[in-house]
Design an enzyme around this catalytic site. Sequence first.
Site, PDB file in Angstrom:
ATOM      1  N   ARG A  60       0.802  -1.227   0.000  1.00 56.38           N
ATOM      2  CA  ARG A  60       0.000   0.000   0.000  1.00 56.38           C
ATOM      3  C   ARG A  60       0.831   1.272   0.000  1.00 56.38           C
ATOM      4  O   ARG A  60       0.638   2.156  -0.820  1.00 56.38           O
ATOM      5  CB  ARG A  60      -0.908   0.065   1.234  1.00 56.38           C
ATOM      6  CG  ARG A  60      -2.239  -0.569   1.069  1.00 56.38           C
ATOM      7  CD  ARG A  60      -2.693  -1.133   2.386  1.00 56.38           C
ATOM      8  NE  ARG A  60      -1.751  -2.148   2.808  1.00 56.38           N
ATOM      9  CZ  ARG A  60      -1.811  -3.415   2.408  1.00 56.38           C
ATOM     10  NH1 ARG A  60      -2.773  -3.803   1.640  1.00 56.38           N
ATOM     11  NH2 ARG A  60      -0.908  -4.310   2.781  1.00 56.38           N
ATOM     12  N   THR A  61       1.742   1.384   0.959  1.00 54.89           N
ATOM     13  CA  THR A  61       2.446   2.660   1.116  1.00 54.89           C
ATOM     14  C   THR A  61       3.272   2.967  -0.126  1.00 54.89           C
ATOM     15  O   THR A  61       3.325   4.107  -0.582  1.00 54.89           O
ATOM     16  CB  THR A  61       3.321   2.640   2.382  1.00 54.89           C
ATOM     17  OG1 THR A  61       2.517   2.175   3.467  1.00 54.89           O
ATOM     18  CG2 THR A  61       3.848   4.020   2.720  1.00 54.89           C
ATOM     19  N   LYS A  90      26.809  -3.034  -1.869  1.00 55.08           N
ATOM     20  CA  LYS A  90      28.273  -2.936  -1.861  1.00 55.08           C
ATOM     21  C   LYS A  90      28.801  -2.292  -0.583  1.00 55.08           C
ATOM     22  O   LYS A  90      29.989  -2.090  -0.420  1.00 55.08           O
ATOM     23  CB  LYS A  90      28.746  -2.104  -3.062  1.00 55.08           C
ATOM     24  CG  LYS A  90      28.252  -2.603  -4.395  1.00 55.08           C
ATOM     25  CD  LYS A  90      28.743  -1.677  -5.511  1.00 55.08           C
ATOM     26  CE  LYS A  90      28.054  -1.977  -6.831  1.00 55.08           C
ATOM     27  NZ  LYS A  90      28.224  -0.912  -7.810  1.00 55.08           N
ATOM     28  N   ARG A 111      11.243   4.074   3.518  1.00 52.18           N
ATOM     29  CA  ARG A 111      10.895   3.141   4.606  1.00 52.18           C
ATOM     30  C   ARG A 111      12.164   2.402   4.980  1.00 52.18           C
ATOM     31  O   ARG A 111      12.935   1.998   4.107  1.00 52.18           O
ATOM     32  CB  ARG A 111       9.834   2.155   4.114  1.00 52.18           C
ATOM     33  CG  ARG A 111       9.605   0.999   5.054  1.00 52.18           C
ATOM     34  CD  ARG A 111       8.411   0.179   4.664  1.00 52.18           C
ATOM     35  NE  ARG A 111       7.171   0.889   4.950  1.00 52.18           N
ATOM     36  CZ  ARG A 111       5.961   0.337   4.855  1.00 52.18           C
ATOM     37  NH1 ARG A 111       5.826  -0.910   4.478  1.00 52.18           N
ATOM     38  NH2 ARG A 111       4.891   1.036   5.148  1.00 52.18           N
ATOM     39  N   HIS A 139       4.880   5.915  11.581  1.00 48.77           N
ATOM     40  CA  HIS A 139       4.408   5.820  10.196  1.00 48.77           C
ATOM     41  C   HIS A 139       3.429   6.986  10.004  1.00 48.77           C
ATOM     42  O   HIS A 139       2.216   6.802   9.980  1.00 48.77           O
ATOM     43  CB  HIS A 139       3.739   4.465   9.985  1.00 48.77           C
ATOM     44  CG  HIS A 139       3.464   4.103   8.557  1.00 48.77           C
ATOM     45  ND1 HIS A 139       3.475   5.037   7.528  1.00 48.77           N
ATOM     46  CD2 HIS A 139       3.171   2.905   7.979  1.00 48.77           C
ATOM     47  CE1 HIS A 139       3.194   4.421   6.392  1.00 48.77           C
ATOM     48  NE2 HIS A 139       3.016   3.127   6.642  1.00 48.77           N
TER      49      HIS A 139
HETATM   50  C1  NCD Z   1       1.761  -1.027   8.104  1.00 46.97           C
HETATM   51  C2  NCD Z   1       3.241  -0.808   8.214  1.00 46.97           C
HETATM   52  O1  NCD Z   1       4.001  -1.121   7.299  1.00 46.97           O
HETATM   53  O2  NCD Z   1       3.622  -0.308   9.255  1.00 46.97           O
HETATM   54  N1  NCD Z   1       1.298  -1.184   6.807  1.00 46.97           N
HETATM   55  C3  NCD Z   1       1.100  -0.069   6.055  1.00 46.97           C
HETATM   56  O3  NCD Z   1       2.003   0.673   5.765  1.00 46.97           O
HETATM   57  N2  NCD Z   1      -0.160   0.209   5.690  1.00 46.97           N
HETATM   58  C4  NCD Z   1       1.240  -2.017   9.036  1.00 46.97           C
HETATM   59  C5  NCD Z   1       1.831  -3.388   9.054  1.00 46.97           C
HETATM   60  O4  NCD Z   1       2.749  -3.726   8.297  1.00 46.97           O
HETATM   61  O5  NCD Z   1       1.354  -4.193   9.868  1.00 46.97           O
END
Ligand code: NCD
Length: 314
Positions: A60-61, A90, A111, A139
């Site tokens: 999703r993100t 590397k 991320r 997040h």
């Molecule tokens: C979440 C995350 O990655 O923190 N997912 C997301 O980004 N919608 C929640 C999860 O992974 O459980």
Amino acid sequence: MKKSEFFFGQDIISLDQFNRKSVEKVFATASIIKKTSAKKLLKILQGKVVGLLFFEPSTRTFSSNCAAVKRLGGQTIEYQNPLLTSSVVKGETIEDTTKMIEQYCDAIVMRHPIVGTLKKVADVADIPVINAGDGIGEHPTQALLDMYTIYEKHKRLNNLKGLMVGDLLNGRTVHSLIRGLSIFPNNTIYLLSPKQLRLSEKDLEEAKRRKIKLVEIKSLDEIPPDCHFWYWTRVQKERFSDKQEYEKLKLSFILTKKLVDEKAGKNTLLMHPLPRVGEIETAVDSDQRAVYLTTEPKNGMYVRMALLKLILEK
Ligand code: NCD
């Protein structure tokens, strides 16, 4: 990073950066974007490039940020798995990777599995950095989309009664959402988790200093009536060193149709950041109040479009 209502050029690392005005600004921008024609939106990031670097898996993100940039007319440089495909293999440091990407891009969405890395990247980078999840830390864009979803339904973000269930220790979306809801007065959140996965003492302590009331409960029977939202989360397998412990805890609390019928109010939003791995019965999906597969991801794209517009458009 300062708390500011002015976004241009800023990083988005933590919900702690936000105040009431800046949250409202994001929501107002998202609502306008929702109503604007696709063609008009294409001008907003025309000629801009955003680097997406995801050192942890994401459906999703990643796609939502990607869609957000493209729907605003921008382009992306995408690293879905830099640990396999970039010079990180590397031995390049995160600082050097950041400095390189910023030569090509106008913003970075990242991320990373280690808490604090996004703060470090933001300090190194001269372009805005958006935290798309830093380990068990925060997040922020997920929390903003969750708050926007609650706001659309209940028309306010104060005087709310909510429930958060699952892995409260490791769930970064929970950590940001609690911070976000503590910006607004008179919110009470009921917390339900296996005792090994309680919110950390530090987070509980911090909440006491904020305008939010956290109440720990021990079983599904104790869920109070008429919550404005239920926020279910998965137990975060990747944070466990002991996989047997994970197996023992993973399905401690399951959102079933029976539970919804018995305990949810008629306006209780049924939320989850996803992915789900067994903790919500698919029979709940068709419930009118379930928004995890529909409104939440859709709003996520609009909220991310709003943030990108505010950060990148002069
Ligand atoms: C979440 C995350 O990655 O923190 N997912 C997301 O980004 N919608 C929640 C999860 O992974 O459980």
